[in-house]
Write a protein that holds these residues in place. Sequence first.
Motif, mmCIF file in Angstrom:
data_model
loop_
_atom_site.group_PDB
_atom_site.id
_atom_site.type_symbol
_atom_site.label_atom_id
_atom_site.label_comp_id
_atom_site.label_asym_id
_atom_site.label_seq_id
_atom_site.Cartn_x
_atom_site.Cartn_y
_atom_site.Cartn_z
ATOM 1 N N LEU A 183 0.922 -1.352 -0.547
ATOM 2 C CA LEU A 183 0.008 0.061 0.105
ATOM 3 C C LEU A 183 0.981 1.363 -0.368
ATOM 4 N N VAL A 184 1.591 1.101 0.501
ATOM 5 C CA VAL A 184 2.849 2.237 0.219
ATOM 6 C C VAL A 184 3.798 2.459 -0.539
ATOM 7 N N CYS A 185 3.910 1.254 -1.382
ATOM 8 C CA CYS A 185 4.475 1.637 -2.701
ATOM 9 C C CYS A 185 2.806 2.161 -3.562
ATOM 10 N N SER A 186 1.744 2.048 -3.651
ATOM 11 C CA SER A 186 0.725 2.286 -4.630
ATOM 12 C C SER A 186 0.541 3.703 -4.360
ATOM 13 N N ALA A 187 -0.005 3.744 -2.926
ATOM 14 C CA ALA A 187 -0.281 5.408 -2.697
ATOM 15 C C ALA A 187 0.730 6.038 -2.736
ATOM 16 N N ILE A 188 1.818 5.588 -2.795
ATOM 17 C CA ILE A 188 2.969 6.949 -3.006
ATOM 18 C C ILE A 188 3.106 6.902 -4.574
ATOM 19 N N GLY A 189 3.577 5.940 -5.712
ATOM 20 C CA GLY A 189 3.555 5.440 -7.242
ATOM 21 C C GLY A 189 2.458 5.964 -7.393
ATOM 22 N N SER A 190 1.644 7.012 -6.719
ATOM 23 C CA SER A 190 0.288 7.877 -7.974
ATOM 24 C C SER A 190 0.923 8.753 -7.228
ATOM 25 N N LEU A 191 1.719 9.797 -7.173
ATOM 26 C CA LEU A 191 2.030 10.936 -6.774
ATOM 27 C C LEU A 191 2.878 10.944 -7.734
ATOM 28 N N SER A 192 4.138 9.990 -8.042
ATOM 29 C CA SER A 192 4.831 9.579 -8.786
ATOM 30 C C SER A 192 4.672 9.961 -10.561
ATOM 31 N N VAL A 193 3.674 9.021 -10.881
ATOM 32 C CA VAL A 193 2.935 8.888 -11.940
ATOM 33 C C VAL A 193 2.354 10.404 -12.306
ATOM 34 N N SER A 194 2.122 11.484 -11.405
ATOM 35 C CA SER A 194 1.764 12.586 -12.004
ATOM 36 C C SER A 194 2.953 13.167 -11.571
ATOM 37 N N CYS A 195 3.835 13.620 -10.773
ATOM 38 C CA CYS A 195 5.136 14.371 -10.695
ATOM 39 C C CYS A 195 5.595 13.677 -12.657
#
Length: 359
Positions: A183-195
């Motif tokens: 869940l940590v990887c997935s949640a932070i990953g959504s922000l990385s895609v926006s970046c």
Amino acid sequence: MGGAGGAPGFYVGLGLALASSAFIGGSFILKKKGLLRLCRRGRARAGQGGHAYLQEWLWWAGLLFMGIGEAANFAAYAFAPATLVTPLGALSVLVSAVLSSTFLNEQLNVHGKIGCILSILGSTVMVIHAPQEEEVSSLESMAEKLKDPGFIVFAVCVLVSSLLLIFVAGPRYGQSNILVYVLVCSAIGSLSVSCVKGLGIALKELFSGKPVLKEPLGWVLLVCLVICISVQINYLNKALDIFNTSVVTPIYYVLFTTAVMICSAILFKEWQHMVLNNIIGTISGFLTIVSGIFLLHAFRDMPFTPDLLPLFLQQGRADLHASWRSADRHQSCQHQPLLPSEDKGSRSTEEEEEEGESV
């Protein structure tokens, strides 16, 4: 196609996403071939701490393919919606599975073949019903999107929940519950895609001659991307170290893609102008890909035998074999001699002689 059918940039992004999956999937095969060659030569294996693979050209070719694939995936976000690009990343798993069965002699069982077919069907459905994101063609418009109250609330929720998972749930349940680190990887990953999306727009402007390097937003997005990717790699490695890869991979894909789709819908308003049939088609395609990836990973080491069939199918199979045996017996009766009485007489005579000899 959600209104995106006439946009040439959409097809550019689609082509880049497909090329990315092909290169990334092939990179795993090249790396594996290089490692196997080293093993046959008796060199120290990577799993034992050896670094002989740095002298193997196949491994470097795989690394090059990986770099090309990631660059293509990065560029795809600048042209196509993230809701389309991210789920298509599942095709790299499919490419890797098919190529491994061809070049590495790894068996692809029935579950894996069905999973490949489902992944292709789901990807096709998602492409047909892909949402058309709201136009974001400059860093100025990207900055306006980032100031949206909905996205700010989403980002705060992601950061707070990630901190709670890392510092509260992690020490207690991280070793026993697979969802904590994933869940940590997935949640932070959504922000990385926006970046990544913002940096892709910045690069497009840079190539068009605009003074993007003077804009602070581009550098902020770059720093945020490095932080997000570092967190993702760290906690994904923890999850892979504790739990089985065949379980981590499909769960991470589902949660990561879901988080990206939610983030993109909030930030870029991708779903706002979609009709009902395109929404249903996008969700159905995504769920079909999820089913295919689950079958491809969760059952890849399970041999398919008749004992795995449901009872009613096993019964039907037994009845079918029984009918075949009876048909074979009936066919053998049709080829018996034309004078059965003579055979019986000769058979009885032979039996009487054997009984006389035994007496």
